[in-house]
Design a protein around this motif. Structure first.
Motif, mmCIF file in Angstrom:
data_model
loop_
_atom_site.group_PDB
_atom_site.id
_atom_site.type_symbol
_atom_site.label_atom_id
_atom_site.label_comp_id
_atom_site.label_asym_id
_atom_site.label_seq_id
_atom_site.Cartn_x
_atom_site.Cartn_y
_atom_site.Cartn_z
ATOM 1 N N UNK A 74 -27.305 1.611 11.296
ATOM 2 C CA UNK A 74 -27.811 1.943 12.771
ATOM 3 C C UNK A 74 -29.255 1.389 12.819
ATOM 4 N N UNK A 75 -30.152 1.674 11.989
ATOM 5 C CA UNK A 75 -31.623 1.222 12.141
ATOM 6 C C UNK A 75 -31.549 -0.303 12.492
ATOM 7 N N UNK A 76 -30.930 -1.204 11.571
ATOM 8 C CA UNK A 76 -30.764 -2.578 11.680
ATOM 9 C C UNK A 76 -30.330 -2.925 13.007
ATOM 10 N N UNK A 77 -29.242 -2.374 13.333
ATOM 11 C CA UNK A 77 -28.735 -2.779 14.859
ATOM 12 C C UNK A 77 -29.599 -2.202 16.116
ATOM 13 N N UNK A 91 -41.903 -18.034 13.612
ATOM 14 C CA UNK A 91 -42.793 -18.899 13.041
ATOM 15 C C UNK A 91 -41.602 -19.744 12.301
ATOM 16 N N UNK A 92 -42.102 -21.031 11.912
ATOM 17 C CA UNK A 92 -41.634 -22.094 11.243
ATOM 18 C C UNK A 92 -40.768 -21.467 10.144
ATOM 19 N N UNK A 93 -41.670 -20.525 9.403
ATOM 20 C CA UNK A 93 -41.079 -19.880 8.179
ATOM 21 C C UNK A 93 -40.297 -18.763 8.114
ATOM 22 N N UNK A 94 -40.151 -18.079 9.392
ATOM 23 C CA UNK A 94 -39.382 -16.807 9.529
ATOM 24 C C UNK A 94 -39.112 -16.289 11.014
ATOM 25 N N UNK A 95 -38.328 -15.445 11.111
ATOM 26 C CA UNK A 95 -38.205 -14.943 12.565
ATOM 27 C C UNK A 95 -38.313 -13.310 12.240
ATOM 28 N N UNK A 96 -39.216 -12.809 12.980
ATOM 29 C CA UNK A 96 -39.646 -11.320 12.958
ATOM 30 C C UNK A 96 -39.116 -10.665 14.180
ATOM 31 N N UNK A 125 -32.299 -5.036 16.141
ATOM 32 C CA UNK A 125 -31.915 -6.201 16.530
ATOM 33 C C UNK A 125 -31.467 -6.249 17.923
ATOM 34 N N UNK A 126 -31.129 -5.278 18.433
ATOM 35 C CA UNK A 126 -30.599 -5.349 19.903
ATOM 36 C C UNK A 126 -31.962 -4.957 20.841
ATOM 37 N N UNK A 127 -32.918 -4.179 20.411
ATOM 38 C CA UNK A 127 -34.012 -3.889 21.219
ATOM 39 C C UNK A 127 -35.358 -4.416 20.772
#
Length: 148
Positions: free
Chosen positions: A10-13, A24-29, A16-18
């Motif tokens: 639930x927390x991950x969803x 960044x070239x190394x990651x997405x936050x 991701x939705x909101x």
């Protein structure tokens, strides 16, 4: 500020939705503002989940190493972490870049995170009432008998 793991689907969803995506070239936050979990007191902290897809890094050894490097870089960040909920998705470059560069990239992206991150696109859901079906431009008209 303490680093807590993001727990549950639930927390991950929700993140991701909101969440607002910071790349960044190394990651997405993906980040949303901090709100305490149900039944918890207001203790602003950074709640971050680290997700490494098999599509990104095929071998489990590499996925685990990427997770450990990012977690340690977050834990030892000199400026601390802003209060937020986030999902961090590292790219393969996280394994080869020097640790100091990884920390600098994380610090640079986390400096863009305000204390309260707004919803993108106005958001849907929440406790808002739906819009009225009658447009605001419609006014009451008098009836022939003087009644309104």
């Amino acid at each position: 500020m303490a680093l807590e793991p993001l727990r549950g689907d639930r927390e991950f969803r929700r993140v991701r939705q909101q969440g607002v995506a910071l790349r960044d070239p190394l990651f997405t936050l993906r980040v949303i503002d901090y709100r305490p979990r149900y039944g918890e007191a207001w203790r602003p902290s950074a709640i971050i989940g680290i997700v490494v897809a098999k599509k990104t890094l095929r071998r489990a050894v590499d996925r685990n190493r990427a997770r450990r490097r990012v977690r340690e870089a977050l834990r030892t960040l000199p400026g601390g972490l802003p209060p937020c909920r986030a999902v961090l998705m590292p790219n393969p470059g996280v394994l080869t870049v020097p640790f100091s560069e990884l920390q600098a990239a994380l610090a640079r992206v986390l400096s863009q995170v305000p204390g309260r991150v707004g919803r993108k696109g106005g958001g849907q859901g929440g406790n808002r009432r739906p819009a009225s079906p009658v447009p605001a431009s419609v006014t009451l008209q008098e009836r022939p008998g003087g009644e309104t």
